[in-house]
Design an enzyme around this catalytic site. Structure first.
Site, PDB file in Angstrom:
ATOM      1  N   ARG A   1       0.690  16.658 -14.998  1.00 55.02           N
ATOM      2  CA  ARG A   1      -0.767  16.700 -14.782  1.00 55.02           C
ATOM      3  C   ARG A   1      -1.425  15.336 -14.962  1.00 55.02           C
ATOM      4  O   ARG A   1      -2.589  15.232 -15.334  1.00 55.02           O
ATOM      5  CB  ARG A   1      -1.439  17.709 -15.734  1.00 55.02           C
TER       6      ARG A   1
ATOM      7  N   HIS B   1      -2.163  -2.032  10.937  1.00 52.21           N
ATOM      8  CA  HIS B   1      -3.527  -1.583  10.680  1.00 52.21           C
ATOM      9  C   HIS B   1      -4.547  -2.716  10.833  1.00 52.21           C
ATOM     10  O   HIS B   1      -5.540  -2.593  11.547  1.00 52.21           O
ATOM     11  CB  HIS B   1      -3.574  -0.982   9.277  1.00 52.21           C
TER      12      HIS B   1
ATOM     13  N   ARG C   1     -19.753   3.573   0.615  1.00 53.26           N
ATOM     14  CA  ARG C   1     -18.344   3.248   0.831  1.00 53.26           C
ATOM     15  C   ARG C   1     -17.994   3.265   2.324  1.00 53.26           C
ATOM     16  O   ARG C   1     -17.054   2.620   2.761  1.00 53.26           O
ATOM     17  CB  ARG C   1     -17.463   4.223   0.043  1.00 53.26           C
TER      18      ARG C   1
ATOM     19  N   GLY D   1       0.797  -1.212   0.000  1.00 50.88           N
ATOM     20  CA  GLY D   1       0.000   0.000   0.000  1.00 50.88           C
ATOM     21  C   GLY D   1       0.834   1.269   0.000  1.00 50.88           C
ATOM     22  O   GLY D   1       0.425   2.297  -0.542  1.00 50.88           O
TER      23      GLY D   1
ATOM     24  N   LYS E   1     -15.127  -4.619  -2.964  1.00 51.05           N
ATOM     25  CA  LYS E   1     -14.552  -3.266  -2.935  1.00 51.05           C
ATOM     26  C   LYS E   1     -14.808  -2.582  -4.279  1.00 51.05           C
ATOM     27  O   LYS E   1     -15.172  -1.396  -4.326  1.00 51.05           O
ATOM     28  CB  LYS E   1     -13.055  -3.309  -2.598  1.00 51.05           C
TER      29      LYS E   1
ATOM     30  N   GLU F   1      -8.856  -7.311   6.458  1.00 49.85           N
ATOM     31  CA  GLU F   1      -9.715  -6.609   5.492  1.00 49.85           C
ATOM     32  C   GLU F   1     -10.600  -7.603   4.742  1.00 49.85           C
ATOM     33  O   GLU F   1     -11.757  -7.326   4.432  1.00 49.85           O
ATOM     34  CB  GLU F   1      -8.878  -5.803   4.492  1.00 49.85           C
ATOM     35  N   VAL F   2     -10.028  -8.770   4.463  1.00 52.20           N
ATOM     36  CA  VAL F   2     -10.804  -9.787   3.738  1.00 52.20           C
ATOM     37  C   VAL F   2     -11.991 -10.233   4.606  1.00 52.20           C
ATOM     38  O   VAL F   2     -13.129 -10.328   4.130  1.00 52.20           O
ATOM     39  CB  VAL F   2      -9.902 -10.991   3.375  1.00 52.20           C
TER      40      VAL F   2
ATOM     41  N   THR G   1       1.438  -6.109  -4.013  1.00 48.19           N
ATOM     42  CA  THR G   1       2.175  -7.308  -3.603  1.00 48.19           C
ATOM     43  C   THR G   1       1.889  -7.744  -2.174  1.00 48.19           C
ATOM     44  O   THR G   1       2.357  -8.777  -1.740  1.00 48.19           O
ATOM     45  CB  THR G   1       3.690  -7.063  -3.725  1.00 48.19           C
TER      46      THR G   1
ATOM     47  N   LYS H   1      -7.714   5.857  -4.582  1.00 47.57           N
ATOM     48  CA  LYS H   1      -7.271   6.845  -3.600  1.00 47.57           C
ATOM     49  C   LYS H   1      -5.749   6.774  -3.504  1.00 47.57           C
ATOM     50  O   LYS H   1      -5.183   5.700  -3.301  1.00 47.57           O
ATOM     51  CB  LYS H   1      -7.886   6.540  -2.218  1.00 47.57           C
TER      52      LYS H   1
ATOM     53  N   HIS I   1      -9.251   2.400  14.146  1.00 46.74           N
ATOM     54  CA  HIS I   1      -8.404   3.579  13.970  1.00 46.74           C
ATOM     55  C   HIS I   1      -8.063   4.218  15.303  1.00 46.74           C
ATOM     56  O   HIS I   1      -6.950   4.726  15.493  1.00 46.74           O
ATOM     57  CB  HIS I   1      -9.109   4.621  13.092  1.00 46.74           C
TER      58      HIS I   1
ATOM     59  N   GLU J   1     -16.883   8.338  -2.242  1.00 46.80           N
ATOM     60  CA  GLU J   1     -17.115   8.082  -0.818  1.00 46.80           C
ATOM     61  C   GLU J   1     -18.147   9.003  -0.174  1.00 46.80           C
ATOM     62  O   GLU J   1     -17.831   9.843   0.649  1.00 46.80           O
ATOM     63  CB  GLU J   1     -15.787   8.226  -0.053  1.00 46.80           C
TER      64      GLU J   1
ATOM     65  N   ASP K   1       0.071   3.935  -2.851  1.00 45.08           N
ATOM     66  CA  ASP K   1      -0.414   5.272  -2.515  1.00 45.08           C
ATOM     67  C   ASP K   1       0.529   6.360  -3.033  1.00 45.08           C
ATOM     68  O   ASP K   1       0.119   7.361  -3.616  1.00 45.08           O
ATOM     69  CB  ASP K   1      -0.531   5.433  -0.987  1.00 45.08           C
TER      70      ASP K   1
ATOM     71  N   ASN L   1     -15.815   0.702   6.252  1.00 47.91           N
ATOM     72  CA  ASN L   1     -15.151   1.122   7.480  1.00 47.91           C
ATOM     73  C   ASN L   1     -15.563   0.295   8.689  1.00 47.91           C
ATOM     74  O   ASN L   1     -15.233   0.663   9.814  1.00 47.91           O
ATOM     75  CB  ASN L   1     -15.435   2.595   7.753  1.00 47.91           C
TER      76      ASN L   1
ATOM     77  N   HIS M   1     -13.298  -0.116  11.561  1.00 46.98           N
ATOM     78  CA  HIS M   1     -12.280   0.918  11.423  1.00 46.98           C
ATOM     79  C   HIS M   1     -12.462   2.089  12.384  1.00 46.98           C
ATOM     80  O   HIS M   1     -11.501   2.813  12.629  1.00 46.98           O
ATOM     81  CB  HIS M   1     -12.224   1.428   9.984  1.00 46.98           C
TER      82      HIS M   1
HETATM   83  N1  LIG Z   1      -5.376   3.935  -0.845  1.00 45.42           N
HETATM   84  C1  LIG Z   1      -6.156   3.254  -0.073  1.00 45.42           C
HETATM   85  O1  LIG Z   1      -7.345   3.152  -0.278  1.00 45.42           O
HETATM   86  C2  LIG Z   1      -5.554   2.566   1.100  1.00 45.42           C
HETATM   87  C3  LIG Z   1      -6.296   1.633   1.793  1.00 45.42           C
HETATM   88  C4  LIG Z   1      -5.688   0.964   2.863  1.00 45.42           C
HETATM   89  C5  LIG Z   1      -4.377   1.239   3.195  1.00 45.42           C
HETATM   90  N2  LIG Z   1      -3.664   2.145   2.505  1.00 45.42           N
HETATM   91  C6  LIG Z   1      -2.267   2.450   2.807  1.00 45.42           C
HETATM   92  O2  LIG Z   1      -1.500   1.279   2.614  1.00 45.42           O
HETATM   93  C7  LIG Z   1      -0.324   1.374   3.386  1.00 45.42           C
HETATM   94  C8  LIG Z   1      -0.035   0.039   4.031  1.00 45.42           C
HETATM   95  O3  LIG Z   1       0.157  -0.917   3.017  1.00 45.42           O
HETATM   96  P1  LIG Z   1       0.779  -2.355   3.312  1.00 45.42           P
HETATM   97  O4  LIG Z   1       0.125  -2.940   4.480  1.00 45.42           O
HETATM   98  O5  LIG Z   1       0.742  -3.090   2.046  1.00 45.42           O
HETATM   99  O6  LIG Z   1       2.273  -2.044   3.795  1.00 45.42           O
HETATM  100  P2  LIG Z   1       3.637  -1.821   3.003  1.00 45.42           P
HETATM  101  O7  LIG Z   1       3.432  -1.303   1.675  1.00 45.42           O
HETATM  102  O8  LIG Z   1       4.480  -1.040   3.925  1.00 45.42           O
HETATM  103  O9  LIG Z   1       4.212  -3.297   2.882  1.00 45.42           O
HETATM  104  C9  LIG Z   1       4.506  -4.029   4.031  1.00 45.42           C
HETATM  105  C10 LIG Z   1       5.884  -4.652   3.973  1.00 45.42           C
HETATM  106  O10 LIG Z   1       5.873  -5.829   3.176  1.00 45.42           O
HETATM  107  C11 LIG Z   1       6.900  -5.785   2.210  1.00 45.42           C
HETATM  108  N3  LIG Z   1       6.392  -6.505   1.067  1.00 45.42           N
HETATM  109  C12 LIG Z   1       5.412  -6.094   0.248  1.00 45.42           C
HETATM  110  N4  LIG Z   1       5.114  -7.078  -0.621  1.00 45.42           N
HETATM  111  C13 LIG Z   1       5.938  -8.108  -0.354  1.00 45.42           C
HETATM  112  C14 LIG Z   1       6.088  -9.387  -0.916  1.00 45.42           C
HETATM  113  N5  LIG Z   1       5.306  -9.841  -1.894  1.00 45.42           N
HETATM  114  N6  LIG Z   1       7.045 -10.200  -0.403  1.00 45.42           N
HETATM  115  C15 LIG Z   1       7.820  -9.774   0.622  1.00 45.42           C
HETATM  116  N7  LIG Z   1       7.698  -8.579   1.196  1.00 45.42           N
HETATM  117  C16 LIG Z   1       6.758  -7.745   0.704  1.00 45.42           C
HETATM  118  C17 LIG Z   1       7.154  -4.342   2.000  1.00 45.42           C
HETATM  119  O11 LIG Z   1       8.461  -4.123   1.531  1.00 45.42           O
HETATM  120  C18 LIG Z   1       6.947  -3.777   3.401  1.00 45.42           C
HETATM  121  O12 LIG Z   1       8.122  -3.944   4.150  1.00 45.42           O
HETATM  122  C19 LIG Z   1      -0.557   2.490   4.387  1.00 45.42           C
HETATM  123  O13 LIG Z   1       0.233   3.596   4.050  1.00 45.42           O
HETATM  124  C20 LIG Z   1      -2.031   2.831   4.221  1.00 45.42           C
HETATM  125  O14 LIG Z   1      -2.302   4.191   4.452  1.00 45.42           O
HETATM  126  C21 LIG Z   1      -4.243   2.813   1.456  1.00 45.42           C
HETATM  127 ZN   LIG Z   2      -8.425  -0.809   6.392  1.00 49.76          ZN
END
Ligand SMILES: NC(=O)c1ccc[n+]([C@@H]2O[C@H](COP(=O)([O-])OP(=O)(O)OC[C@H]3O[C@@H](n4cnc5c(N)ncnc54)[C@H](O)[C@@H]3O)[C@@H](O)[C@H]2O)c1
Ligand SMILES: [Zn+2]
Length: 1326
Positions: free
Chosen positions: A136, A299, A276, A121, A262, A200-201, A145, A158, A287, A272, A125, A280, A283
């Site tokens: 732009r 999270h 949507r 994420g 989703k 989340e799932v 991943t 988002k 949160h 939203e 993001d 939450n 959450h």
């Molecule tokens: N845009 C949105 O709607 C939305 C929704 C929920 C969360 N988010 C954001 O997502 C972020 C959190 O994302 P996250 O939980 O994926 O954390 P992250 O992106 O920090 O990844 C977690 C860790 O796993 C590692 N990693 C990722 N994929 C891997 C893989 N396949 N194999 C080995 N290591 C791997 C990464 O290097 C990292 O160290 C937060 O910043 C949150 O605000 C955004």
């Molecule tokens: Zn969430």
């Protein structure tokens, strides 16, 4: 192998199918992107972790595919740039965004650029936001991943970055062109990150779709395995449908379901505004927690806890049933997520941080979803559905009440009208009713059903078998069963039964009834979790096999998983023989299905002598009658069951759990009101059902009972009568309820005896906690006087008006019955009673607090007591609490009697002891058979178990009289079950005998016994047997040896090396137990100094490999028991942990052990208040045969004497520490301490001062010299703490405490290492 063409599933979002899912899809995703989104430059931005794992592969694939695509279309080869950033949330910053943009600009990227965001994420993001604003806006593609990114952050457009003030305040909506979900990438994800995403799932399924939720519920093990233990039989496993494992397919299915929800929500509410908000769920509170504990918890972990809290709010408001809360809880736990802030998991990460209700409310106040100050939270109304299509308004009071860990129960308003309340149903009856109604014909409304793991599993399995369809009415109060009259089909997947034992047993026979399907070879499979796969089922399977059915063990013999072959004849019928001395559940299983026998009626013959738990068999038969089938009981444990089908009664009321029913009835009794429990009465077979008639009525209540209901009216408040003596043997669990009533009894004549004596409840010392001790302790806080005796408790009645509720509340010891009993008392205690740990009622009555208010008219409010203080609470937790001393010290030549569980190694260890000590060996069982000229099984067959036990006790007494000294006698495991045997042990100890309890972890015993098929199996689980006997073993022994064979599987056979180690430790232990004391510990004057190393670890297990290095140069190892902490991974009690530490130390080092429980005032960690706990632990140390035991001379003399009465051959160190430095060495005060120490006849005296000036060291040395001259044979350790006092450590010659460079902390300020001391001594010429 060349890359196979992967199978792709697609999900559409915002009107087009832009989300693709599969395994190993790099080639596919590149071909798709390069074909559809032409650009001159492609940039992949990823983080360092992913770079290492995937970037090479991505680049190689890119070059291959781009050549393919370019040559096909004749266009120029595009270039690929890569940019790698550090992993973690910190990268989601303005600075890193700028860095990326600078790189793009430097590389001459133009609008003709496409960006791949490959990562979690954070990458999604951040890179999404870069793409949204660069030139732009340039197109971008998400390659999520992490699981969280796959199901959540990559979808919806988002994008955002963080600022130091807040998370995500700057960003944009920017939709990716494609989202490529390659599930094989999850295989490299750390477990915690994967589990995090599962929150989340689960959340999505919980708000949206019950079917998806069921997949998650039943598939936990498979889904976890698909990611955490992936099968790799072929390269690119899972890419094609051929190579995809069922677990992978299931994983894909649940991820896709989540993605689809989703996407749907985003599509219908992109910006939203309404729906949507449903996403939450969990959450709002999640949160709030996250706000306080980031980054220690992830999270998803916070959301998991948030979901449960928000579901509890829904339950409290009456929107959601307990069934649903229970399912949600179990599902979340099944994936390894926490459900409360008290979970060990959470503590592990946040340590002692406490999130108060006020703090949480404070964060909640600024939640985005609020409208003004009105909190808005998503309310579930069932699994897969919400109350509204948006978050609902919830008042602060309700949120606070659910968040608080404790509750205050206020006096119940007086003169309330009569109430009616159905307590949760009995578990045994619930399970039977489900099977009966499912197999029956017609519709049956079941009310009062227990909502538990077991019944849930049963419901799911019966549904999968097509035995019936089910629906809930009245918010989960009524289960409507549409029975299929015994018609079923083979389920399309295996029946997963978790650890639900009753379900497994009942469903085994049910599966036999299932006819073949049109698909040849299709079979029914019953399986469960790892624990279930060890639980026995063999006698049932054997009986069914003998009757012509085909059941195959798929893994280990005698246990699930089972494969059941369908036959058109189902259960054949005729005579079925079943060994019934093992478990009545086997009997019930066959009885329940017997009417459906096809060829002839079943005659069930129970073999094997004594039938176990007859009341449960009677219960099954009685219930079958209610469903229209009458079983004929013939002589000799034989039953005949007519053929036919059950006819469902329109309604069936499941009988209440009788122990639970005591609480509402007791509230009526104590408040002088009326309460009816409509689902339990005189016809009940449950022992506790006798509570109303046998306890409440004699106390002065009016009891009206029908066969199926009970109504109690209490006398006027304050006029319950004491019961001079009540034997509660048949209803032991209800003694706590009786005790709180007895606490407010008043004699009928003023000044009359006001004492209630409850006997027959000794087993309650070994329940969730030592319940007798717990009740005494907590009642005492109200001012109620109690005492205990062997077999029970004595409670003195107290005037209600002067009861004082404890300031810091009632401690529940995590025991539901303690909590509920005190909530009964609280209904009359003036001022409001705080009940701590209110959650513990969940074990049997999750809705108790809600019911207390909404149905019983009680009043409760919330209270936040702050962080629970760190106290060991040893005294009540442990069943060995303050056992009265059994008399004199053991004599070294006394015969050693070995007791313990079967499988602990009594015979082998006993023989070994005999050999090492050169003594003859006797075995009670052999002696029995020799003396009576019969075998034990024959004797039992002829005379029954009770006669055997009595005879066994006699044999024991005879043997002890014959061989009081110089022998080793080994006993049968069950000998402590008989009171007269226990008596014999105690008397023997009182005469100076040695009774040695051999302990081995129950896991090991189980593993060992399960392997050994020659031994008959226990009728009940090993754990239950242990739970019952543990207290008795402890009560009957004065020594305890823990067999610490971590990897010891078989006692004799393959683990020869392990076993040799255990033997040498045992030999050393026996030397302490039977040894004679050394006359002098000290070497002659001028001999080399000796040292002891203080181990300051909370758990020594991890440092065992370094132990030899640590102890090099030391002569003794000190185990600082007060510093020990039970590690996360350890399932036992604190005492078990200490026992294990002692045996591990002994196993890994030959040095003598000095066992110390240091109190806080003496510089340690043990609470000074908890003298009982300390005394218990010290006595335990003696039982464990430690070489040295430290006793603080500041303890009350009676306590010291109690410990010393058992000192045996252990050397006693009498210690005193002047931590404040208020006593000078040349003062009378120090002399007095020395005298005091001497007065307990120790083997060593240890006096520690605190140096304020350098001179104190010389005074200390003079003190030593003075006393050593006087008391030559009494070694003295005398030194000073503090930096100024280090010289005294150098000067002390005997057992100087030392530390080691590798130690985490010093045991005392100023401590030196042995090396430092030796060097210093050399320097000053000593
Ligand atoms: N845009 C949105 O709607 C939305 C929704 C929920 C969360 N988010 C954001 O997502 C972020 C959190 O994302 P996250 O939980 O994926 O954390 P992250 O992106 O920090 O990844 C977690 C860790 O796993 C590692 N990693 C990722 N994929 C891997 C893989 N396949 N194999 C080995 N290591 C791997 C990464 O290097 C990292 O160290 C937060 O910043 C949150 O605000 C955004
Ligand atoms: Zn969430």
């Amino acid at each position: 192998m060349s890359h196979p063409n992967p199978h792709i599933d697609k999900v559409s979002i915002l009107g087009s199918e832009t989300i693709a899912l599969g395994f190993h899809i790099f080639d596919y995703l590149l071909r798709d992107t390069l074909t559809h989104f032409k650009a001159s430059t492609y940039v992949v931005v990823t983080d360092v972790n992913l770079q290492k794992l995937y970037l090479d592969r991505f680049q190689t694939a890119f070059h291959k595919i781009s050549e393919e695509v370019s040559s096909a279309s004749g266009s120029a080869l595009p270039r690929l740039l890569t940019y790698v950033i550090p992993p973690g949330e910190e990268s989601k910053s303005r600075a890193v965004k700028a860095e990326i943009e600078d790189y793009f600009l430097a590389q001459g990227c133009t609008r003709d650029t496409l960006v791949f965001a490959m990562g979690g994420g954070v990458i999604g993001d951040l890179v999404g936001f870069v793409a949204a604003t660069f030139m732009r806006g340039v197109p971008f593609v998400q390659i999520p991943t992490t699981l969280l990114a796959m199901v959540d952050s990559s979808i919806g457009g988002k994008t955002a970055i963080d600022t130091p003030q807040a998370k995500n305040p700057i960003g944009a909506f920017w939709q990716p062109k494609r989202i490529f979900i390659d599930l094989s990438m999850l295989e490299t994800l750390p477990e915690r990150e994967f589990v995090n995403g599962m929150a989340e799932v689960i959340k999505t399924a919980a708000i949206w779709n019950q079917d998806d939720f069921v997949l998650l519920e039943n598939g936990a093990e498979a889904i976890r395995d698909a990611v955490l233990k992936p099968v790799r039989n072929v390269e690119f496993q899972g890419a094609t449908l051929d190579s995809r494992t069922p677990a992978q397919q299931l994983l894909l299915q649940v991820v896709m379901a989540s993605v689809a929800v989703k996407s749907y929500v985003v599509t219908h509410d992109e910006r939203e505004t309404g729906m949507r908000g449903l996403l939450n769920f969990g959450h709002s509170i999640g949160h709030a927690i996250e706000g306080l504990v980031t980054p220690k918890l992830l999270h998803g972990e916070c959301v998991a806890i948030g979901m449960i809290k928000e579901a509890e709010i829904a339950r409290h408001c009456g929107f959601l049933s307990q069934v649903a809360v229970g399912r949600l809880t179990r599902c979340i736990q099944a994936y390894g997520l926490p459900v409360t802030m008290e979970d060990k998991f959470v503590k592990n990460y946040i340590g002692n941080q406490y999130c108060s209700v006020d703090q949480l409310m404070q964060v909640l106040r600024v939640d985005k979803k609020n409208m003004g100050s009105q909190k808005r939270i998503v309310m579930l109304s069932g699994i897969g559905q919400t109350l509204e299509q948006k978050p609902s308004n919830i008042s602060d009071d309700i949120i606070r009440k659910v968040l608080a860990a404790a509750t205050v129960v206020h006096p119940r308003p007086i003169n309330l009208p009569p109430v009616t309340l159905s307590p949760p149903g009995s578990k045994s009856i619930s399970n039977r009713a489900l099977v009966l109604a499912a197999l029956g014909q017609g519709t049956c409304r079941l009310t009062g059903l227990l909502h538990s793991d077991d019944t849930q599993v049963m419901l799911t399995a019966l549904t999968k078998l097509g035995a019936a369809t089910f629906e809930w009415e009245n918010n989960g109060d009524t289960l409507v069963v549409h029975g299929n009259g015994g018609k079923m089909q083979i389920p399309d997947s295996e029946l997963y039964l978790g650890n639900a034992g009753t379900a497994a047993r009942f469903l085994t026979t049910v599966s036999v009834l299932v006819p073949p399907s049109s698909i040849p070879g299709q079979k029914t499979i019953l399986t469960g979790n790892a624990r279930m796969k060890q639980r026995p089922i063999a006698p049932l399977v054997e009986a069914l096999t003998a009757n012509g059915s085909e059941l195959k063990y798929m893994e280990s013999k005698g246990c699930l998983p089972l494969e059941v072959t369908p036959f058109s004849h189902g259960l054949a019928g005729g005579e079925i023989q079943l060994a019934a001395s093992i478990s009545s559940q086997y009997v019930s299983s066959i009885l329940l299905c017997a009417p459906y026998a096809t060829k002839e009626p079943v005659t069930l013959v129970l073999t094997g002598g004594q039938v176990i738990s007859q009341p449960y068999i009677d219960m099954t038969i009685a219930m079958m009658k209610s469903f229209g089938v009458e079983v004929e009981a013939l002589p000799n444990n034989t039953y005949r069951i007519p053929q036919g089908s059950y006819v469902n009664p329109a309604e069936y009321l499941v009988e209440a759990d009788a122990s639970s029913a005591t609480y509402p009835l007791a509230i009526a009794a104590i408040t002088g009101t009326t309460c009816t429990v409509p689902n339990i009465g005189s016809a009940s077979l449950q022992g506790d059902a006798g509570f109303a008639v046998n306890v409440l009525r004699p106390m002065g209540c009016t009891v009206v009972q029908t066969a199926t209901s009970t109504t109690v009216t209490g006398p006027a408040i304050g006029t319950l009568r004491p019961l001079p003596h009540i034997d509660m043997t048949t209803m032991t669990d209800a003694f706590l309820t009786a005790s709180v009533l007895a606490a407010v009894s008043q004699p009928s004549t003023p000044g009359g005896e006001n004492v209630t004596k409850i006997s027959g409840i000794a087993n309650q010392r070994v329940k969730e906690c030592n319940r007798i001790a717990a009740m005494m302790h907590e009642l005492g806080k109200f001012g109620v006087t109690t005492s205990e005796f062997d077999d029970g408790i004595i409670v003195h009645g107290h005037d209600i008006a002067s009861l004082t509720p404890p300031k810091d509340g009632v401690k529940c010891y995590d025991d539901h019955r303690v909590a509920m009993s005190f909530s009964v008392l609280a209904n009359v205690v003036p001022g409001g009673t705080i009940i701590r740990e209110k959650k513990c009622v969940e074990k049997t009555w999750p809705m108790w607090w809600d019911d207390l208010e909404s149905k019983l008219g009680g009043r409760a409010t919330d209270v936040d007591l702050g962080a629970p203080s760190e106290h060991h609470d040893y005294e009540v937790k442990s069943s060995s609490s303050r056992r009265p001393s059994l008399g004199c010290c053991a004599k070294s030549n006394a015969t050693i009697v070995v007791i313990g569980m079967r499988g602990a190694g009594k015979t082998s260890m006993g023989r070994f002891a005999a050999k090492t000590l050169g003594r003859p060996f006797e075995d009670v069982d052999q002696y029995f058979e020799k003396t009576l000229g019969t075998t034990i099984p024959d004797f039992i067959k002829e005379h029954g178990w009770p006669a055997f036990r009595e005879q066994e006790a006699k044999m024991l007494v005879e043997l002890l009289e014959k061989y009081p000294t110089s022998h080793v006698i080994s006993c049968g495991g069950g000998i402590v079950e008989t009171a007269s045997s226990r008596d014999a042990f105690k008397k023997y100890i009182a005469r100076g005998g040695i009774v040695l309890h051999l302990v081995r972890s129950i896991d090991e015993i189980e593993a060992y016994l399960n392997k050994d098929t020659t031994r008959p199996m226990y009728g009940e689980s090993m754990r239950d047997v242990w739970a019952r006997r543990e207290g008795w073993y402890r009560e009957c022994c004065n020594f305890e040896f823990v067999v610490a064979g971590q990897h010891l599987k078989g006692i004799e056979a393959e683990d020869a090396k392990e076993w040799a180690l255990v033997e040498s430790n045992f030999a050393r232990y026996l030397r302490v137990v039977t040894g004679t004391k050394k006359s002098s510990l000290k070497g002659p004057a001028g001999s080399k100094p000796t040292f002891f190393l203080s181990l300051t670890f909370p758990d020594i297990t991890p440092v065992l490999p370094q132990l030899p290095e640590l102890v090099a140069g030391s002569d003794v190892i000190e185990l600082r028991v007060d510093l020990l902490k039970v590690p996360e991974s350890f399932s036992g009690s604190f005492r078990d942990h200490v026992a294990q530490q002692v045996s591990l130390l002994r196993r890994h080092s030959d040095l003598p052990i000095l066992y110390t429980v240091r109190s806080i005032s003496q510089g340690g960690q043990w609470p000074d208040k908890d003298i009982n706990g300390m005394v218990s632990l010290l006595k335990d140390g003696l039982e464990w045969g430690v070489e040295y035991l430290d006793i603080e001379i500041g303890l009350p003399r009676a306590d010291i004497d109690e410990v010393l009465s058992r000192r045996g051959q252990t050397l006693i160190v009498a210690s005193f520490h002047d931590c404040k430095g208020s006593i000078r060495w040349n003062s009378d005060a120090m002399e007095a301490q020395y005298k005091l120490a001497q007065s307990i006849s120790p083997d060593v005296v240890k006096l520690i001062g605190t140096a304020k000036t350098f001179k104190d060291n010389f005074e200390c040395a003079e003190f030593t010299a003075r006393h050593s001259a006087k008391d030559e044979d009494l070694p003295l350790i005398a030194l000073n703490m503090g930096a100024q006092g280090q010289l005294s450590r150098v000067l002390n010659n005997f057992l100087t405490p030392v530390t080691h460079e590798l130690m985490p902390v010093k045991a005392a300020p100023g401590q030196l290492t042995a090396n430092e001391i030796l060097i210093a001594r050399q320097t000053i010429g000593l």
